[in-house]
Design a protein around this motif. Structure first.
Motif, PDB file in Angstrom:
ATOM      1  N   ASP A   1       0.864  -1.181   0.000  1.00 37.85           N
ATOM      2  CA  ASP A   1       0.000   0.000   0.000  1.00 37.85           C
ATOM      3  C   ASP A   1       0.901   1.232   0.000  1.00 37.85           C
TER       4      ASP A   1
ATOM      5  N   HIS B   1      -7.589   1.792   2.424  1.00 34.34           N
ATOM      6  CA  HIS B   1      -6.627   2.522   3.258  1.00 34.34           C
ATOM      7  C   HIS B   1      -7.219   2.689   4.659  1.00 34.34           C
TER       8      HIS B   1
ATOM      9  N   HIS C   1       4.512  -1.588   3.638  1.00 37.07           N
ATOM     10  CA  HIS C   1       4.424  -0.208   3.159  1.00 37.07           C
ATOM     11  C   HIS C   1       5.847   0.217   2.776  1.00 37.07           C
TER      12      HIS C   1
HETATM   13 ZN    ZN Z   1      -2.883   2.823   3.369  1.00 41.07          ZN
END
Ligand code: ZN
Length: 255
Positions: free
Chosen positions: A53, A148, A208
């Motif tokens: 992400d 998200h 991430h």
């Molecule tokens: Zn996110």
């Protein structure tokens, strides 16, 4: 399990560095895992789904995508369209996202549902709209969505959204193992300690990219402050490029 690899000098490669990420991937491959995307992963076999992400930096994502590509592995990268932290459609960001896609990685939508009404119908419409925008900019279909900072109601939500798979479907979130580096740490255990490994089943590994760039282990706050300083510099450059008096003022140096 401790970080699993060495850097060639006998020292352990620390997590939350680019070599540390590669070391984790190598360990999974050594344990018989095959990297699969969300379309082809089977929950009951040693499949590893690599999900990223992009919350803060497209350039960090490109660095990680390049490492995976060098290992002949393909991951899924999810792009925010309405974040205060980056604009995916600046010239540099769009170029880098297309580079990620060119390497064979899948590019999907990272969707912030908190910006829209919570009911299913407006959610479907908003996902459909954001996907259409991303597809137009990338000139390729968007097949997968990741939420998200999802509200509890979205975790394990069954069914497709706007006709697309999403990463918190029960199949990817309950039927297979799930491990995330949220907040830049392994809050719920290290992926190499995940029970899925013992069971020989699949694992969705969410990382991430911002936490994994570079070769040095860097404190999370220092890492983010460094990102912020860089952004301030590029913002100043953009102001100068768009405003002659500002350009002249900074050429003269600080007052
Ligand atoms: Zn996110």
């Amino acid at each position: 399990m401790a970080p699993s690899d060495t850097d060639g000098t006998g020292r352990a490669v620390p997590d939350f560095t680019a070599p540390g990420y590669a070391a984790i991937l190598r360990r999974f491959l050594e344990m018989g895992y095959a990297v699969r995307d969300f379309e082809s992963a089977q929950h009951d076999t040693r499949h590893l789904v690599l999900r990223h992400d992009i919350d803060m930096s497209v350039q960090a994502a490109l660095e990680i995508a390049t490492i995976e590509s060098g290992m002949a592995l393909q991951a899924s990268y999810f792009i925010l369209l309405r974040s205060d932290l980056y604009n995916p459609f600046t010239s540099e960001n769009l170029h880098d996202i297309k580079q990620i896609a060119k390497m064979g990685h899948d590019v999907g939508l990272h969707f912030d549902a908190s910006l829209y009404a919570a009911a299913r119908e407006p959610l479907e419409q908003a996902v459909s709209c954001e996907c259409a925008i991303l597809e137009a900019m990338l000139d390729q279909p968007v097949r997968t969505i990741s939420f998200h900072r999802p509200a509890q109601a979205l975790l394990g939500l069954p069914g497709r959204i706007a006709g697309r798979r999403h990463t918190y479907e029960p199949y990817f979130f309950h039927d297979m193992g799930y491990c995330s580096d949220s907040r830049g740490e392994w809050r719920y255990g290290h992926p190499l300690d995940h029970p899925a490994i013992e069971e020989g089943s699949a694992l969705q590994l969410l990382t991430h990219p911002i936490w994994w760039t570079g070769t040095d282990s860097i404190d999370r706050i220092v890492r983010l402050n460094s990102l912020r300083t860089g952004r301030d510099g590029s913002f100043a450059d953009a102001l100068a490029a768009n405003c002659e008096p500002y350009r002249a003022a900074i050429a003269d140096g600080p007052a």
